[in-house]
Design a protein around this motif. Structure first.
Motif, PDB file in Angstrom:
ATOM      1  N   MET A 157       0.835  -1.206   0.000  1.00  0.00           N
ATOM      2  CA  MET A 157       0.000   0.000   0.000  1.00  0.00           C
ATOM      3  C   MET A 157       0.868   1.254   0.000  1.00  0.00           C
ATOM      4  N   ARG A 158       1.925   1.215   0.785  1.00  0.00           N
ATOM      5  CA  ARG A 158       2.813   2.381   0.853  1.00  0.00           C
ATOM      6  C   ARG A 158       3.489   2.636  -0.485  1.00  0.00           C
ATOM      7  N   VAL A 159       3.932   1.580  -1.132  1.00  0.00           N
ATOM      8  CA  VAL A 159       4.589   1.737  -2.433  1.00  0.00           C
ATOM      9  C   VAL A 159       3.623   2.338  -3.446  1.00  0.00           C
ATOM     10  N   ARG A 160       2.377   1.868  -3.433  1.00  0.00           N
ATOM     11  CA  ARG A 160       1.368   2.353  -4.388  1.00  0.00           C
ATOM     12  C   ARG A 160       0.756   3.675  -3.952  1.00  0.00           C
ATOM     13  N   ARG A 161       1.043   4.084  -2.715  1.00  0.00           N
ATOM     14  CA  ARG A 161       0.531   5.323  -2.135  1.00  0.00           C
ATOM     15  C   ARG A 161      -0.990   5.387  -2.144  1.00  0.00           C
ATOM     16  N   TRP A 162      -1.607   4.233  -1.935  1.00  0.00           N
ATOM     17  CA  TRP A 162      -3.059   4.162  -1.799  1.00  0.00           C
ATOM     18  C   TRP A 162      -3.406   2.895  -1.032  1.00  0.00           C
ATOM     19  N   GLY A 163      -4.161   3.073   0.022  1.00  0.00           N
ATOM     20  CA  GLY A 163      -4.606   1.920   0.798  1.00  0.00           C
ATOM     21  C   GLY A 163      -5.707   2.325   1.757  1.00  0.00           C
ATOM     22  N   ARG A 164      -6.558   1.376   2.077  1.00  0.00           N
ATOM     23  CA  ARG A 164      -7.641   1.604   3.022  1.00  0.00           C
ATOM     24  C   ARG A 164      -7.682   0.437   4.010  1.00  0.00           C
ATOM     25  N   ILE A 165      -7.568   0.750   5.275  1.00  0.00           N
ATOM     26  CA  ILE A 165      -7.628  -0.254   6.334  1.00  0.00           C
ATOM     27  C   ILE A 165      -8.782   0.114   7.256  1.00  0.00           C
ATOM     28  N   VAL A 166      -9.717  -0.806   7.431  1.00  0.00           N
ATOM     29  CA  VAL A 166     -10.852  -0.593   8.329  1.00  0.00           C
ATOM     30  C   VAL A 166     -10.872  -1.730   9.341  1.00  0.00           C
ATOM     31  N   ASN A 167     -10.726  -1.375  10.610  1.00  0.00           N
ATOM     32  CA  ASN A 167     -10.759  -2.349  11.693  1.00  0.00           C
ATOM     33  C   ASN A 167     -12.116  -2.277  12.387  1.00  0.00           C
ATOM     34  N   LEU A 168     -12.807  -3.413  12.468  1.00  0.00           N
ATOM     35  CA  LEU A 168     -14.128  -3.431  13.082  1.00  0.00           C
ATOM     36  C   LEU A 168     -14.012  -3.453  14.597  1.00  0.00           C
ATOM     37  N   SER A 169     -14.664  -2.496  15.222  1.00  0.00           N
ATOM     38  CA  SER A 169     -14.614  -2.354  16.667  1.00  0.00           C
ATOM     39  C   SER A 169     -15.979  -2.678  17.273  1.00  0.00           C
ATOM     40  N   SER A 170     -16.197  -2.236  18.509  1.00  0.00           N
ATOM     41  CA  SER A 170     -17.417  -2.594  19.220  1.00  0.00           C
ATOM     42  C   SER A 170     -17.761  -1.531  20.244  1.00  0.00           C
ATOM     43  N   ASP A 171     -19.053  -1.368  20.475  1.00  0.00           N
ATOM     44  CA  ASP A 171     -19.538  -0.469  21.521  1.00  0.00           C
ATOM     45  C   ASP A 171     -19.028  -0.889  22.891  1.00  0.00           C
ATOM     46  N   THR A 172     -18.657  -2.164  23.048  1.00  0.00           N
ATOM     47  CA  THR A 172     -18.170  -2.652  24.340  1.00  0.00           C
ATOM     48  C   THR A 172     -16.767  -2.161  24.677  1.00  0.00           C
ATOM     49  N   SER A 173     -16.116  -1.458  23.740  1.00  0.00           N
ATOM     50  CA  SER A 173     -14.773  -0.943  24.016  1.00  0.00           C
ATOM     51  C   SER A 173     -14.793   0.136  25.088  1.00  0.00           C
ATOM     52  N   ALA A 174     -15.961   0.722  25.339  1.00  0.00           N
ATOM     53  CA  ALA A 174     -16.122   1.702  26.419  1.00  0.00           C
ATOM     54  C   ALA A 174     -17.075   1.135  27.459  1.00  0.00           C
ATOM     55  N   ALA A 175     -16.821   1.449  28.710  1.00  0.00           N
ATOM     56  CA  ALA A 175     -17.693   0.962  29.777  1.00  0.00           C
ATOM     57  C   ALA A 175     -19.082   1.574  29.644  1.00  0.00           C
ATOM     58  N   PRO A 176     -20.137   0.782  29.752  1.00  0.00           N
ATOM     59  CA  PRO A 176     -21.492   1.323  29.630  1.00  0.00           C
ATOM     60  C   PRO A 176     -21.860   2.180  30.835  1.00  0.00           C
ATOM     61  N   ALA A 177     -22.806   3.059  30.613  1.00  0.00           N
ATOM     62  CA  ALA A 177     -23.271   3.915  31.701  1.00  0.00           C
ATOM     63  C   ALA A 177     -24.043   3.100  32.732  1.00  0.00           C
ATOM     64  N   ILE A 178     -23.970   3.560  33.969  1.00  0.00           N
ATOM     65  CA  ILE A 178     -24.736   2.942  35.050  1.00  0.00           C
ATOM     66  C   ILE A 178     -25.944   3.832  35.344  1.00  0.00           C
ATOM     67  N   PRO A 179     -27.148   3.290  35.493  1.00  0.00           N
ATOM     68  CA  PRO A 179     -27.471   1.861  35.577  1.00  0.00           C
ATOM     69  C   PRO A 179     -27.407   1.185  34.210  1.00  0.00           C
ATOM     70  N   TYR A 180     -26.973  -0.072  34.205  1.00  0.00           N
ATOM     71  CA  TYR A 180     -26.870  -0.824  32.968  1.00  0.00           C
ATOM     72  C   TYR A 180     -28.248  -1.022  32.352  1.00  0.00           C
ATOM     73  N   ALA A 181     -28.262  -1.047  31.025  1.00  0.00           N
ATOM     74  CA  ALA A 181     -29.522  -1.277  30.321  1.00  0.00           C
ATOM     75  C   ALA A 181     -29.955  -2.740  30.400  1.00  0.00           C
ATOM     76  N   GLY A 182     -28.997  -3.632  30.638  1.00  0.00           N
ATOM     77  CA  GLY A 182     -29.307  -5.058  30.689  1.00  0.00           C
ATOM     78  C   GLY A 182     -28.723  -5.716  31.920  1.00  0.00           C
ATOM     79  N   ASP A 183     -28.594  -7.019  31.838  1.00  0.00           N
ATOM     80  CA  ASP A 183     -28.090  -7.825  32.939  1.00  0.00           C
ATOM     81  C   ASP A 183     -26.630  -7.469  33.232  1.00  0.00           C
ATOM     82  N   ALA A 184     -26.337  -7.112  34.481  1.00  0.00           N
ATOM     83  CA  ALA A 184     -24.978  -6.730  34.856  1.00  0.00           C
ATOM     84  C   ALA A 184     -23.984  -7.856  34.615  1.00  0.00           C
ATOM     85  N   ARG A 185     -24.416  -9.094  34.792  1.00  0.00           N
ATOM     86  CA  ARG A 185     -23.511 -10.233  34.572  1.00  0.00           C
ATOM     87  C   ARG A 185     -23.064 -10.296  33.120  1.00  0.00           C
TER      88      ARG A 185
END
Length: 280
Positions: A135-163
């Protein structure tokens, strides 16, 4: 009328492409002209072949790569395999991920911790490092890493089961690590022509693996569940547009870019950033 061929001549490698978000993104990129290398574990070989046949039926190009991404040896030559089949990889979608154990932080054992980070962090980094030199040699590239809402701690009170919330803490930690890696790599690649971003659903993307929780959630919070087309639309925006170092939330990205929501054919408009899932 076919979708605009904005990615004609490009080659994409999509991991976890046998179903769900990965399959949706693969089909959407193909609709815009990209050749797609479809990667997933060997146990998903039949499903991968089905995605490939769907792409070929619409005049696209695709190759199947069955490999256990949790195995560093099995994934070592994955980009080279994709390039041998289709040509230089311009687009890398790191979608494959897994939860090795549902256990609270105080209980999850070393083997499960290692397995979670091996698949969710080390594998994407290895594939990036395989694809990045070209990609660097061609000077064009796209990288997309799939993440998740769970990467941040949810607000309290939790919307669902705490466990359940506590049991997802380590999965979220692996995704938080991937987010930080993504922003750091994006900064390093400034001016190189290679764009790196992370993408996550607002809360839950309806897929085969999330069907049960999606239905349960939709009963009380329908706004939390989004169609797979929304994630595919957001991924396409990150690939086709000028974005760098974003931890992009699907709905917010569509709204910010004023982008309509298309079907996976990339042509048919089916909604917008506010579109909700309809359950039968």
């Amino acid at each position: 009328m076919a979708a605009a061929q904005t990615l004609a001549g490009r080659v994409a490698l999509v991991t976890g492409a046998s179903r769900g978000i990965g399959r949706a993104i693969a089909l959407r990129l193909s609709a815009h002209g990209a050749a797609v290398a479809l990667a997933a574990s060997p146990r998903s070989q039949a499903a991968l072949e089905g995605v490939r046949e769907a792409i070929l039926a619409h005049g696209g190009r695709a190759a199947v790569l069955a490999a256990d991404l949790a195995d560093e040896t099995a994934r070592a030559g994955l980009v080279a395999q994709a390039e041998a089949a289709l040509g230089p990889v311009d687009i890398l979608i790191n979608n494959a991920a897994g939860i090795s154990a549902y256990a609270p932080p105080s209980k999850i054992d070393l083997a499960a911790r290692r397995a979670m980070f091996e698949l969710n962090l080390q594998a994407p980094i290895d594939l990036i490092q395989q694809a990045l030199p070209g990609m660097r040699v061609r000077r064009w590239g796209r990288i997309v890493n799939l993440s998740s809402d769970t990467s941040a701690a949810p607000a309290i009170p939790y919307a669902g089961d705490a466990r359940f919330v506590h049991a997802l803490a380590l999965y979220g930690a692996s995704k938080a690590a991937l987010d930080r890696y993504s922003t750091g790599l994006a900064a390093e690649l400034h001016g190189s022509g290679v764009q790196v971003n992370a993408l996550l659903p607002y809360k839950i993307a309806r897929s085969e693996s999330a069907e049960q929780i999606a239905r349960q959630t939709a009963a009380t919070r329908p706004d939390w569940v989004e169609p797979l087309e929304l994630m595919a639309e957001a991924a396409y925006l990150l690939v086709a547009g000028a974005h760098q170092g974003e931890i992009a939330v699907s709905r917010a990205l569509l709204q910010r870019c004023q982008q309509p929501l298309h079907a996976l054919d990339g042509e048919t408009v089916i909604g917008d950033a506010r579109s909700l899932v309809e359950f039968s």
